[in-house]
Design an enzyme around this catalytic site. Structure first.
Site, PDB file in Angstrom:
ATOM      1  CB  THR A 139      17.069   3.441  28.994  1.00  0.00           C
ATOM      2  OG1 THR A 139      17.115   4.270  30.165  1.00  0.00           O
ATOM      3  CG2 THR A 139      18.357   3.613  28.199  1.00  0.00           C
ATOM      4  CB  CYS A 193      -4.692  -1.918   3.937  1.00  0.00           C
ATOM      5  SG  CYS A 193      -4.023  -2.231   5.604  1.00  0.00           S
ATOM      6  N   GLY A 229      22.865   5.767  27.932  1.00  0.00           N
ATOM      7  CA  GLY A 229      23.332   5.832  29.317  1.00  0.00           C
ATOM      8  C   GLY A 229      23.180   4.464  29.971  1.00  0.00           C
ATOM      9  N   GLY A 254      21.310  -1.142  35.137  1.00  0.00           N
ATOM     10  CA  GLY A 254      19.970  -1.685  35.299  1.00  0.00           C
ATOM     11  C   GLY A 254      19.487  -2.411  34.060  1.00  0.00           C
ATOM     12  CE  LYS A 295      -2.779  -5.444  12.401  1.00  0.00           C
ATOM     13  NZ  LYS A 295      -2.651  -3.995  12.144  1.00  0.00           N
ATOM     14  CG  ASP A 331      14.210  -0.361  32.181  1.00  0.00           C
ATOM     15  OD1 ASP A 331      13.565  -1.348  31.796  1.00  0.00           O
ATOM     16  OD2 ASP A 331      13.900   0.303  33.189  1.00  0.00           O
ATOM     17  CE  LYS A 391      -7.334   1.413   3.273  1.00  0.00           C
ATOM     18  NZ  LYS A 391      -6.102   1.706   4.049  1.00  0.00           N
ATOM     19  CD  GLU A 421      -2.614   1.042   2.724  1.00  0.00           C
ATOM     20  OE1 GLU A 421      -3.541   1.836   2.904  1.00  0.00           O
ATOM     21  OE2 GLU A 421      -2.327   0.131   3.546  1.00  0.00           O
TER      22      GLU A 421
END
EC number: 6.3.5.1
Length: 584
Positions: free
Chosen positions: A436, A147, A329, A333, A181, A335, A111, A44
């Site tokens: 993050t 679509c 950074g 941790g 999905k 994340d 469409k 599309e």
């Protein structure tokens, strides 16, 4: 035997790069022709890229798209190319598919169903198509749709099959990814093929565009609903498959129920004009007598699927916006560890820089974890202390803050110094800062504006904390792992902005928090409904209050990859100034 060869060009287009997109389309036509394809499909709005958004309001952009399509048209000798592009007439613009053959425009499909929910705004830009033409190539009847049109059981593909006699239904798509999905899509397409007793070929876009990522996964289904071919998720591919239209005819003869449906379609007056193309060569016209075996790419498991989409989203955002390197950074941790790992998998270790920014509250364990991660990933690691500027802030504010206890103010000062460091490195060296923060933190405002929220892209923006842990654990199972230190995964999460701090000082346990957030954010459950699921009423009220009060922060956050059905950003639009509060 009526057997034709389809090629589905699952391509990664770039919005606004009309010349580059046209070049990709023409190259795919050449490859499809070399593999003796009769028809080649494209996604599309392949010419413009998807979604072009307000570029569509520029008349010169529409004109440039038409010129690009004309350039593509000249490359269609001895093949049919069905190409998505923005079309215009004297009245409106349309999300259209051009059917090109032997250097001419056979016709257009426009469409019908324009989505205007979730991340979509197509009613803002396009007029609705009014006709559902079929294309007759010497007796081979093809219906074209775009679509959303195929997601409706009684949409244009059904009209084309019933009133127009289409045996092959092709759908050009730019269907954004969210977790799970691809499986939903496959079930829907199999149903459309079986219900319409037609071959269904679905060509999807692949690649990242701002907050959206398109997974590809283009597919072809037989008229009984079984899958004939499937392209890999997340990769550019030319998927080639032979399909039998004789099989469609035989199955329709054995299904007398269709006759009633055909009469109903004609009775309701569906406009299905027939546009004439030239006959296809057909596989049977060549020396090949047996259909070629088509690729049916396996689906990855759930965590691999999500991980691959995050990697694709990072790679395309960085490269399509003209960056080469990113800076992250590293706190030690989970994340920042997952963010850096995703970045390395997307861009390579030479294009990722990690920065440790210790303070008086940073633990030795976290500093070691950050260093171990950098070594495991093979990335450059910088260490820049925030103590000197933090001392300066405390001194400068001493008189104003006299008599006040250390609180979140001083915590946020530390976060903002770190944000300043990262942005300074970005300015000096041209590195894109990856923030993050995860979805759980963003939801409840457990983040510092202009501090840890600083950055150009947020890979984990739509990833709940519990999923962060699951993805990190999964990534460590790969052959080159484990790359994320074990201690990073098992230690209690902490911002380390005051002595002994842990996330649970301010938040419920993430298993509880994330479950409540999913119900409230993605399902719009009321507090009463959430409590009825077994959650503590006080906790539910507290979490919802934090979510509602943090909208102003989320509006100022960097974009990030959408992987859930309802992400923050253009997918969930609530007013910042808003006095309504959900209560139990």
């Amino acid at each position: 035997m009526r057997r034709i060869r389809l090629a589905l060009a699952q391509l990664n287009m770039t919005v606004g790069d009309l010349e580059g997109n046209a070049k990709k389309i023409k190259a795919a036509i050449v490859r499809a022709r070399a593999q003796h394809a009769d028809v080649v499909l494209f996604p599309e709005l392949a010419v413009s890229g998807y979604p072009p958004e307000d570029l569509l309001l520029k008349p010169d952009f529409i004109d440039a798209n038409r010129r690009a399509l004309d350039d593509i048209r000249k490359e269609t000798d001895d093949i049919v190319a069905i190409v998505g592009f923005p079309s215009a007439d004297d009245y409106d613009i349309y999300n259209a598919a051009a059917v090109l053959q032997n250097g001419r425009l056979v016709g257009e499909y426009r469409k019908h169903y324009l989505p205007n929910y979730s991340v979509f705004d197509e009613n803002r830009y396009f007029g609705e198509g009014q006709e559902s033409p079929v294309f007759d190539f010497g007796g081979d009847i093809v219906g074209v749709s775009i679509c959303e049109d195929i997601w409706y059981p009684s949409g244009p593909p059904q009209w084309q099959a019933l009133a127009g006699g289409a045996e092959l239904l092709v759908n050009l798509s730019a269907s954004p990814y969210y977790r799970g999905k691809p499986h939903e899509r496959a079930r829907m397409l199999a149903t459309r093929a079986a219900d319409n007793v037609a071959v269904v070929a679905y060509c999807n876009l692949v690649g990242g565009q701002d907050e959206l990522v398109f997974d590809g996964g283009s597919m072809v289904f037989a008229p009984d609903g079984h899958m004939l071919a499937r392209a890999p998720l997340g990769e550019e591919t030319l998927l080639v498959v032979d399909v039998s239209l004789d099989e469609v005819f035989r199955k329709r003869l054995h299904d007398p129920r269709r006759r009633k449906d055909v009469e109903l379609a004609k009775h309701f007056g569906r406009i299905v004009p027939r546009l004439e193309g030239e006959p296809l060569r057909g596989v049977s016209a060549r020396e090949e007598t047996e259909p070629r075996e088509a690729l049916v790419a396996p689906y990855p498991d759930d965590l691999e699927e999500v991980y691959r989409m995050l990697v694709l989203g990072i790679r395309d955002y960085v490269h399509k916006n003209g960056f080469e390197k990113v800076v992250v950074g590293l706190s030690g941790g989970i994340d920042s560890a997952l963010t850096a790992t995703l970045a390395v998998d997307a861009l390579g270790p030479d294009n990722v820089v990690g920065v440790r920014m210790p303070s008086r509250f940073s633990s030795e364990g976290s500093l070691r974890d950050a260093e171990e991660l950098a070594v495991n990933l093979g990335i450059r690691l910088l260490t820049i202390s925030i103590e000197p500027p933090f001392e300066g802030y405390l001194e400068a504010l001493k008189e104003v803050f006299a008599g006040r206890e250390f609180d979140v103010t001083e915590e946020n000062i530390q976060a903002r110094i770190r944000g300043n460091y990262l942005m300074a490195l970005s300015n000096k060296f041209g590195w894109l800062v990856l923030s993050t923060g995860n979805k759980s933190e963003s939801a409840v405002g457990y983040a510092t504006l202009y501090g840890d929220m600083a950055g150009g892209f947020a890979p984990l923006k739509d990833v709940y904390k519990t999923l962060v842990y699951a993805l990190a654990t999964w990534r460590n199972t790969l052959p080159d792992g484990p790359v994320i230190p074990h201690n990073t995964i098992v230690k209690p999460p902490s911002a380390e902005l005051r002595p002994g701090q842990q996330d649970t000082d301010s938040l419920p346990p993430y298993e509880v928090l994330d479950a409540i957030l999913r119900l409230y954010i993605e399902e719009d459950y009321s507090p009463t409904d959430i409590v009825a699921q077994g959650f503590d009423p006080t906790t539910v009220e507290r979490v919802i209050r934090m979510v509602d009060r943090s909208e102003y922060k989320r509006r100022q956050a960097a974009p990030g990859v959408k992987i859930t059905p309802r992400a923050f950003g253009k997918d969930r639009r609530l007013p910042i100034t808003n006095r309504y509060r959900s209560r139990a």
